[in-house]
Design a protein around this motif. Structure first.
Motif, short mmCIF file in Angstrom:
data_model
loop_
_atom_site.label_atom_id
_atom_site.label_comp_id
_atom_site.label_asym_id
_atom_site.label_seq_id
_atom_site.Cartn_x
_atom_site.Cartn_y
_atom_site.Cartn_z
N ILE A 299 0.84 -1.21 0.00
CA ILE A 299 0.00 0.00 0.00
C ILE A 299 0.87 1.25 0.00
O ILE A 299 0.62 2.21 -0.76
N ILE A 300 1.91 1.25 0.85
CA ILE A 300 2.78 2.43 0.92
C ILE A 300 3.49 2.68 -0.40
O ILE A 300 3.58 3.82 -0.88
N ARG A 301 3.97 1.62 -1.02
CA ARG A 301 4.64 1.78 -2.32
C ARG A 301 3.66 2.24 -3.39
O ARG A 301 4.01 3.06 -4.25
N ARG A 302 2.44 1.73 -3.33
CA ARG A 302 1.44 2.15 -4.32
C ARG A 302 1.10 3.63 -4.19
O ARG A 302 0.94 4.34 -5.18
N GLU A 303 1.04 4.10 -2.95
CA GLU A 303 0.62 5.49 -2.70
C GLU A 303 1.76 6.49 -2.77
O GLU A 303 1.53 7.66 -3.08
N THR A 304 2.97 6.07 -2.42
CA THR A 304 4.09 7.01 -2.36
C THR A 304 5.20 6.70 -3.36
O THR A 304 6.07 7.53 -3.59
N GLY A 305 5.20 5.47 -3.88
CA GLY A 305 6.23 5.07 -4.82
C GLY A 305 7.47 4.48 -4.20
O GLY A 305 8.40 4.09 -4.91
N GLU A 306 7.49 4.37 -2.86
CA GLU A 306 8.69 3.85 -2.19
C GLU A 306 8.37 3.36 -0.79
O GLU A 306 7.27 3.57 -0.28
N ASP A 307 9.36 2.69 -0.18
CA ASP A 307 9.21 2.21 1.19
C ASP A 307 9.53 3.33 2.17
O ASP A 307 10.23 4.29 1.84
N PRO A 308 9.05 3.20 3.41
CA PRO A 308 9.27 4.29 4.37
C PRO A 308 10.73 4.44 4.80
O PRO A 308 11.42 3.45 5.05
N HIS A 309 11.16 5.69 4.88
CA HIS A 309 12.48 6.01 5.43
C HIS A 309 12.50 5.82 6.94
O HIS A 309 13.52 5.43 7.52
N ILE A 310 11.38 6.16 7.58
CA ILE A 310 11.28 6.16 9.04
C ILE A 310 9.98 5.47 9.44
O ILE A 310 8.93 5.69 8.82
N VAL A 311 10.04 4.64 10.48
CA VAL A 311 8.83 4.09 11.09
C VAL A 311 8.75 4.61 12.52
O VAL A 311 9.69 4.44 13.31
N PHE A 312 7.65 5.28 12.84
CA PHE A 312 7.39 5.89 14.14
C PHE A 312 6.63 4.88 14.99
O PHE A 312 5.47 4.59 14.74
N GLU A 313 7.30 4.31 15.98
CA GLU A 313 6.78 3.16 16.75
C GLU A 313 6.53 3.52 18.21
O GLU A 313 7.39 4.10 18.87
N TYR A 314 5.35 3.18 18.69
CA TYR A 314 5.11 3.18 20.14
C TYR A 314 4.07 2.13 20.50
O TYR A 314 3.75 1.96 21.67
N VAL A 315 3.56 1.41 19.49
CA VAL A 315 2.54 0.39 19.74
C VAL A 315 3.16 -0.86 20.34
O VAL A 315 2.59 -1.50 21.22
#
Length: 443
Positions: A299-315
């Motif tokens: 989904i992220i690649r479809r919407e942005t064209g690439e994988d995330p640089h940063i993942v914001f985690e607290y879950v």
């Protein structure tokens, strides 16, 4: 309401505030040491059963402390931890802290006054306080530190004496008064109400350190940032900071209602995790983690064209393995909490073979807190309140956070009798716009 509190609420000057005596006791949200075992093996540890609202003794003020008449506060997840006595009862923190010295002994009490956010008025200062005066309108950083530690001079968050105020210390912000070190104070933006301002420091400052600070992910223009829990107290500030820094915000939420609210904050891509089959137990199954990672990555690649640089985690436990999988080669996972559990499983090959980085973070240091509030003062980030409760209803307010029934921050009115008070710069407020200052709506 006592005379000193009433004077502070009415905007009295320093001379008048000094003329009123400090009360010998005050109203506070607290837990009791006798309740530690109250939940036993209960599956639902309902915080409404353990949070008390009642009067407690007023502590003596140390030389480097101020007494703040608290107009408003907010609920953070550490209030839930405190009220469920998990992962450990906070009274163990108070007992250990009390062994450190004379002033620290005050904290070791059979009651624990909670709360790591506050906005209010300085009504007393200790003999060693230099930069603050009676009548100052302030916010409170949620971190108390030991300024005599060498490491504190490099970064207050790295000192061994660093503690979460109102969680690892007593006399917190969910009360009519709070005892605060002068090194925790931040000027309150004049265009914000008490409850709006009180919603910023703990979550906003934490998100700032995680994303922008030198010891965080250090995001740059154009970075794709995956934000778990984008509708939560931390997430709503993360979304705003990513947008202000020129990044692409990809938020994960748990319902369509929350999706609409984070879109209103400017989130570029919103993913409903229920549609992906990601639950609280997904992180326990390595195969499910990889499958979920592939789905969300697509989904992220479809919407942005690439994988995330940063993942914001607290879950935490439910999502951490997915975070490690989905971050791009050379990407960063930055984490500050584990609301679904602390025991994380992930495939280490995705960390070492793809040269990713894992950064542990916590609340911001005082400079980072000031920088975050400065952005709020400029109107670049805005309060993330969705509901406000009177202090007497703290049980219901905290229950919302416990059950993830909230969006953004849940505010609490302490001495302020109604919303909308404390605004001293209405011109700036008008220039920013009322609609921008309530992006999540109010319930």
């Amino acid at each position: 309401m006592d005379a000193l509190a009433a004077a502070a609420l009415d905007g009295a000057d320093a001379k008048e505030l000094e003329s009123h005596p400090v009360p010998t006791e005050y109203l506070a949200v607290h837990t009791g040491i006798e309740d530690i075992g109250m939940f036993g093996g209960a599956e639902d540890k309902d915080v409404r059963k353990s949070l008390r609202v009642g009067r407690v003794p007023m502590p003596e003020l140390a030389p480097d402390e101020v007494l703040v008449a608290v107009m408003a506060s907010s609920v953070n997840y550490n209030t839930v931890w405190s009220a469920t006595f998990e992962p450990v009862p906070t009274f163990s923190f108070l007992r250990q802290y009390g062994k450190r010295g004379w002033w620290e002994r005050r904290h070791d009490q059979p009651y624990h006054v909670l709360g790591s956010d506050a906005a209010g008025v300085v009504v007393r200062t200790g003999s060693g306080v230099r930069r603050w005066q009676l009548g100052d309108h302030v916010l409170v950083s949620p971190i108390q530190l030991d300024d005599q530690e060498p490491m504190t001079q490099a970064d207050g968050m790295l000192g061994e004496g660093q503690r979460a105020w109102g969680y690892e210390t007593n006399f917190g912000g969910l009360a009519h008064y709070a005892v605060v070190r002068a090194s925790q104070l931040i000027p309150k933006p004049g265009h914000l109400s008490w409850e709006e301002a009180a919603s910023i420091p703990a979550c906003g400052g934490t998100a700032y350190r995680m994303l922008i600070g030198d010891r965080g992910a250090r995001m740059k223009l154009g970075d794709v940032v995956l934000i778990w829990g984008a509708a939560g107290g931390l997430g709503v500030y993360a979304v705003q900071l990513v947008k202000q820094a020129g990044g692409i915000a990809v938020g994960v939420v748990g319902s369509e209602e929350k999706a609409e609210r984070v879109r209103a904050l400017g989130c570029d891509v919103v993913i409903n995790r229920t549609e992906l089959g990601i639950g609280d137990d997904t992180g326990d199954d390595p195969a499910a983690v990889i499958e979920a990672g592939k789905r969300i990555g697509a989904i992220i690649r479809r919407e942005t064209g690439e994988d995330p640089h940063i993942v914001f985690e607290y879950v935490g436990q439910a999502t951490f393995g997915i975070s490690m999988f989905v971050a791009r080669r050379g990407g960063v996972v930055v984490t500050c909490g584990s609301s679904t559990g602390y025991q994380h499983q992930y495939d280490n090959r995705y960390l070492w073979m793809k040269l990713k980085r894992l950064i542990g973070s916590h609340a911001g240091n005082l400079q980072e807190m000031w920088e975050c509030v400065r952005l709020a003062d400029q109107g670049r980030i805005v309060p993330a309140l969705s509901t406000v409760h009177p202090i007497e209803d703290i049980g219901e307010a905290a229950r919302l956070v416990q059950t993830n029934g909230h969006t953004g921050k849940v505010g609490v009115l302490c001495l302020a009798p109604m919303r909308g008070l404390g605004i001293t710069d209405p011109e700036k407020r008008a220039s920013i716009g009322e609609h921008r200052l309530a992006p999540l709506g109010m319930g």
